[in-house]
Write a protein that holds these residues in place. Structure first.
Motif, PDB file in Angstrom:
ATOM      1  N   HIS A  24      15.458 -18.898  -1.291  1.00 43.14           N
ATOM      2  CA  HIS A  24      16.306 -19.540  -2.304  1.00 43.14           C
ATOM      3  C   HIS A  24      16.583 -18.605  -3.474  1.00 43.14           C
ATOM      4  CE1 HIS A  24      12.301 -20.205  -4.097  1.00 43.14           C
ATOM      5  NE2 HIS A  24      12.934 -20.290  -5.238  1.00 43.14           N
ATOM      6  N   THR A  25      15.771 -17.566  -3.614  1.00 43.05           N
ATOM      7  CA  THR A  25      15.948 -16.637  -4.738  1.00 43.05           C
ATOM      8  C   THR A  25      17.240 -15.842  -4.638  1.00 43.05           C
ATOM      9  OG1 THR A  25      14.653 -14.957  -3.572  1.00 43.05           O
ATOM     10  CG2 THR A  25      13.463 -16.395  -5.089  1.00 43.05           C
ATOM     11  N   CYS A  26      17.769 -15.693  -3.400  1.00 43.17           N
ATOM     12  CA  CYS A  26      18.997 -14.905  -3.255  1.00 43.17           C
ATOM     13  C   CYS A  26      20.244 -15.771  -3.253  1.00 43.17           C
ATOM     14  CB  CYS A  26      18.937 -14.048  -1.985  1.00 43.17           C
ATOM     15  SG  CYS A  26      18.819 -14.985  -0.452  1.00 43.17           S
TER      16      CYS A  26
ATOM     17  N   LEU B 190       5.568 -18.424   4.816  1.00 38.42           N
ATOM     18  CA  LEU B 190       4.788 -18.483   3.585  1.00 38.42           C
ATOM     19  C   LEU B 190       5.161 -17.396   2.579  1.00 38.42           C
ATOM     20  CD1 LEU B 190       1.246 -19.333   4.999  1.00 38.42           C
ATOM     21  CD2 LEU B 190       3.041 -20.869   4.177  1.00 38.42           C
ATOM     22  N   ARG B 191       5.996 -16.464   3.000  1.00 33.81           N
ATOM     23  CA  ARG B 191       6.485 -15.421   2.101  1.00 33.81           C
ATOM     24  C   ARG B 191       7.854 -14.977   2.599  1.00 33.81           C
ATOM     25  NH1 ARG B 191       6.285 -10.682   4.906  1.00 33.81           N
ATOM     26  NH2 ARG B 191       4.665 -10.438   6.519  1.00 33.81           N
ATOM     27  N   ASP B 192       8.506 -14.132   1.828  1.00 36.23           N
ATOM     28  CA  ASP B 192       9.780 -13.579   2.272  1.00 36.23           C
ATOM     29  C   ASP B 192       9.545 -12.607   3.422  1.00 36.23           C
ATOM     30  OD1 ASP B 192      10.980 -15.027   0.308  1.00 36.23           O
ATOM     31  OD2 ASP B 192      11.377 -13.340  -1.025  1.00 36.23           O
ATOM     32  N   TYR B 193      10.297 -12.778   4.509  1.00 36.10           N
ATOM     33  CA  TYR B 193      10.200 -11.898   5.677  1.00 36.10           C
ATOM     34  C   TYR B 193      11.443 -11.019   5.756  1.00 36.10           C
ATOM     35  CZ  TYR B 193       6.054 -13.695   8.114  1.00 36.10           C
ATOM     36  OH  TYR B 193       4.765 -14.002   8.477  1.00 36.10           O
ATOM     37  N   THR B 194      11.263  -9.788   6.214  1.00 34.98           N
ATOM     38  CA  THR B 194      12.397  -8.916   6.465  1.00 34.98           C
ATOM     39  C   THR B 194      13.087  -9.358   7.751  1.00 34.98           C
ATOM     40  OG1 THR B 194      11.125  -7.342   7.786  1.00 34.98           O
ATOM     41  CG2 THR B 194      11.145  -7.005   5.391  1.00 34.98           C
ATOM     42  N   ALA B 195      14.249  -8.762   8.019  1.00 35.33           N
ATOM     43  CA  ALA B 195      14.981  -9.100   9.231  1.00 35.33           C
ATOM     44  C   ALA B 195      14.172  -8.748  10.476  1.00 35.33           C
ATOM     45  CB  ALA B 195      16.330  -8.388   9.250  1.00 35.33           C
TER      46      ALA B 195
ATOM     47  N   ASN C 194      19.762  -7.405   4.751  1.00 37.45           N
ATOM     48  CA  ASN C 194      19.424  -7.152   3.344  1.00 37.45           C
ATOM     49  C   ASN C 194      18.813  -8.361   2.652  1.00 37.45           C
ATOM     50  OD1 ASN C 194      20.521  -4.453   3.315  1.00 37.45           O
ATOM     51  ND2 ASN C 194      22.571  -5.385   3.314  1.00 37.45           N
ATOM     52  N   LEU C 195      18.759  -9.500   3.344  1.00 35.95           N
ATOM     53  CA  LEU C 195      18.297 -10.729   2.701  1.00 35.95           C
ATOM     54  C   LEU C 195      16.925 -11.153   3.234  1.00 35.95           C
ATOM     55  CD1 LEU C 195      21.598 -12.834   2.688  1.00 35.95           C
ATOM     56  CD2 LEU C 195      20.655 -11.426   0.844  1.00 35.95           C
ATOM     57  N   PRO C 196      16.051 -11.665   2.359  1.00 32.40           N
ATOM     58  CA  PRO C 196      14.728 -12.141   2.795  1.00 32.40           C
ATOM     59  C   PRO C 196      14.820 -13.495   3.480  1.00 32.40           C
ATOM     60  CG  PRO C 196      14.985 -12.487   0.433  1.00 32.40           C
ATOM     61  CD  PRO C 196      16.218 -11.751   0.894  1.00 32.40           C
ATOM     62  N   ILE C 197      14.027 -13.665   4.528  1.00 29.22           N
ATOM     63  CA  ILE C 197      14.066 -14.884   5.351  1.00 29.22           C
ATOM     64  C   ILE C 197      12.884 -15.789   5.009  1.00 29.22           C
ATOM     65  CG2 ILE C 197      13.951 -15.767   7.723  1.00 29.22           C
ATOM     66  CD1 ILE C 197      15.146 -13.045   8.586  1.00 29.22           C
ATOM     67  N   ARG C 198      13.132 -17.098   4.940  1.00 27.19           N
ATOM     68  CA  ARG C 198      12.080 -18.070   4.674  1.00 27.19           C
ATOM     69  C   ARG C 198      12.003 -19.195   5.710  1.00 27.19           C
ATOM     70  NH1 ARG C 198       8.521 -18.940   0.393  1.00 27.19           N
ATOM     71  NH2 ARG C 198       7.977 -16.877  -0.397  1.00 27.19           N
ATOM     72  N   ARG C 199      13.066 -19.427   6.482  1.00 33.48           N
ATOM     73  CA  ARG C 199      13.066 -20.548   7.427  1.00 33.48           C
ATOM     74  C   ARG C 199      13.731 -20.125   8.728  1.00 33.48           C
ATOM     75  NH1 ARG C 199      14.972 -22.053   2.877  1.00 33.48           N
ATOM     76  NH2 ARG C 199      17.116 -22.278   3.642  1.00 33.48           N
ATOM     77  N   ILE C 200      13.145 -20.564   9.841  1.00 37.03           N
ATOM     78  CA  ILE C 200      13.732 -20.311  11.157  1.00 37.03           C
ATOM     79  C   ILE C 200      13.640 -21.594  11.977  1.00 37.03           C
ATOM     80  CG2 ILE C 200      13.582 -19.003  13.307  1.00 37.03           C
ATOM     81  CD1 ILE C 200      12.413 -16.683  11.765  1.00 37.03           C
ATOM     82  N   ASN C 201      14.753 -22.023  12.524  1.00 42.84           N
ATOM     83  CA  ASN C 201      14.784 -23.194  13.397  1.00 42.84           C
ATOM     84  C   ASN C 201      15.510 -22.842  14.686  1.00 42.84           C
ATOM     85  OD1 ASN C 201      14.807 -24.433  10.447  1.00 42.84           O
ATOM     86  ND2 ASN C 201      13.945 -25.971  11.817  1.00 42.84           N
ATOM     87  N   ILE C 202      14.998 -23.370  15.797  1.00 40.61           N
ATOM     88  CA  ILE C 202      15.587 -23.128  17.114  1.00 40.61           C
ATOM     89  C   ILE C 202      15.748 -24.462  17.830  1.00 40.61           C
ATOM     90  CG2 ILE C 202      15.385 -21.873  19.292  1.00 40.61           C
ATOM     91  CD1 ILE C 202      13.253 -20.120  17.929  1.00 40.61           C
ATOM     92  N   SER C 203      16.843 -24.609  18.546  1.00 39.09           N
ATOM     93  CA  SER C 203      17.072 -25.827  19.335  1.00 39.09           C
ATOM     94  C   SER C 203      17.538 -25.456  20.726  1.00 39.09           C
ATOM     95  CB  SER C 203      18.114 -26.718  18.652  1.00 39.09           C
ATOM     96  OG  SER C 203      18.412 -27.849  19.439  1.00 39.09           O
TER      97      SER C 203
END
Length: 424
Positions: free
Chosen positions: A305-307, A264-269, A343-352
């Motif tokens: 998407h902002t980066c 729901l927001r930008d996450y750090t590493a 250095n980049l903000p995270i918005r999506r994480i997928n695992i398989s």
């Protein structure tokens, strides 16, 4: 399977229609949006009522994109309510059709093979569709649209493209009418299974319509799309050999399980690493519940998407096929640490978890792993105990310390269905 007749029935603006019915409103007249008011104005509307669509509001728009001059009701998502309605609607279909002839495509869409029922009920395909649509409206209060076709693909296209322009919300196609009326239709992304990526690749070869695909050189299509070209060519001609019976009898050569989160927001590493750990912990429990093990894990990290940065992807082959969080989580975290750009903000994480197999006590451990076999057995026993407690007392009955850290999402998501509020 030639000479068959399929219906593809879709519930119009399903979530919004359910909310209207619950409020005693007509979905065709009431302005209603299903969206979580606790989230920002940038949240995506899960559904808008047909009345809103008639005003030009785009489906799946963001809340801030709705014109300010339109007055509307905001309904918080109630996913369990929608599941309950879908179950009731399925029972309406079952009054007329055997379950073997119904394929549930999604919560609001089904395919039905009505071939053998037309003579039984002495009805035309359209009359059969009207009966089912009217029964759903009568007993549940939700309006439906229907595509009728001589195969499942044509039924789906008749629903997606033709029915929406018909006053009775019914579209009908066979191979001849499909080629006559839709071969030149644009955009090509209106057709089932052609997304923007496929359309872009086709456009590079000057292909913009289904007719262009049908008349293109097959070797060019196979070179560009590989085996998927066969599907494109068949669909361009309006052909689809797969029937509902084929789908229901299909057994995949390999299976996998996956989870994904849109944050729901930008996450750090570091925060993203926490979310990854939470997700892996739950997926390991999924493996135990299914009595399955995996030897391969893939992860996908999508940046904000902002980066404008490309996503990060990675995979690992485990030392053994296992469901143990003691093995899986450290191995995947190593991949994460290797591929992530801190250095980049995270918005999506997928695992398989890939290539699942049935858990077996006969798995051969290496010399060094055998020394830890007792630890793995204890780990499995703990996981099974946790599952038992969660089943009896709820998903939040057993939590780990990481679930209480700032940025953690498991506690909240345990009260959700599909990432949205369960609702009353």
């Amino acid at each position: 399977m030639y000479g068959r007749t399929y219906l593809c029935i879709d519930l119009k603006s399903f979530y919004a229609s359910v909310e209207c019915v619950e409020r005693g409103l007509d979905p065709m007249k009431a302005n209603l949006v299903v969206a979580d008011p606790d989230r920002s104005k940038g949240t995506i509307c899960l559904a808008i009522s047909p009345a809103m669509k008639a005003l030009g509001v785009r489906n799946r728009c963001r809340v801030y994109e709705i014109p300010q001059n339109i007055e509307y009701i905001t309904a918080p998502p109630r996913m369990q309510k929608y599941i309950d309605y879908a179950a009731r609607i399925y029972e309406v279909y079952r009054k007329y059709i055997h379950k073997d002839d119904i394929y549930v495509y999604s919560i609001d869409e089904v395919f039905i093979d009505v071939t053998e029922y037309l003579s039984c009920y002495n009805k035309t395909p359209k009359e059969m569709a009207v009966i089912l649509m009217e029964e759903v409206l009568k007993y549940v209060g939700v309006r439906a649209a229907c595509g009728i076709g001589t195969n499942m693909y044509l039924a789906k296209v008749a629903l997606d493209i033709t029915a929406k322009h018909s006053p009775d919300f019914i579209g009908i196609l066979n191979e001849e009418s499909y080629r006559r009326t839709l071969w030149q239709h644009q955009p090509i992304t209106d057709f089932w299974r052609i997304g923007r990526g496929t359309a872009g690749r086709l456009a590079r070869y000057g292909i913009h319509t289904m007719e262009d695909i049908a008349l293109a050189k097959e070797e060019l299509l196979y070179k560009a799309f590989g085996i998927d070209a066969e599907l494109l060519i068949d669909h361009a001609w309006g052909r689809e050999p797969v029937a509902i019976a084929d789908i229901k009898s299909y057994t995949p050569q390999s299976t996998s399980i996956s989870r994904g989160q849109v944050l729901l927001r930008d996450y750090t590493a570091d925060e993203g690493r926490l979310i990854l750990r939470e997700m892996l912990d739950l997926m390991c429990l999924d493996l135990v519940e299914q009595n399955s093990v995996t030897g391969s894990v893939c992860i996908y990290i999508g940046y904000s998407h902002t980066c404008g940065a490309p996503s990060a992807r990675g995979s690992t082959s485990l030392c053994i096929e296992t469901s143990s969080d003691k093995i899986i989580i450290p191995a995947v975290l190593k991949v994460y640490d290797r591929i992530i750009d801190s250095n980049l903000p995270i918005r999506r994480i997928n695992i398989s978890f890939n290539n699942l197999t049935e858990n077996s006590s006969s798995v051969q451990l290496s010399f060094f792993e055998e020394a830890d076999s007792d630890k793995l057995e204890r780990c499995l026993s703990i996981q099974q105990a946790v599952l038992s407690i969660k089943k009896r007392y709820g998903k939040n009955a057993v939590l780990k310390g990481m679930n209480f850290l700032e940025g953690a999402t498991t506690r909240e998501r345990n009260d959700q269905i599909g990432g949205h509020k369960r609702g009353a």
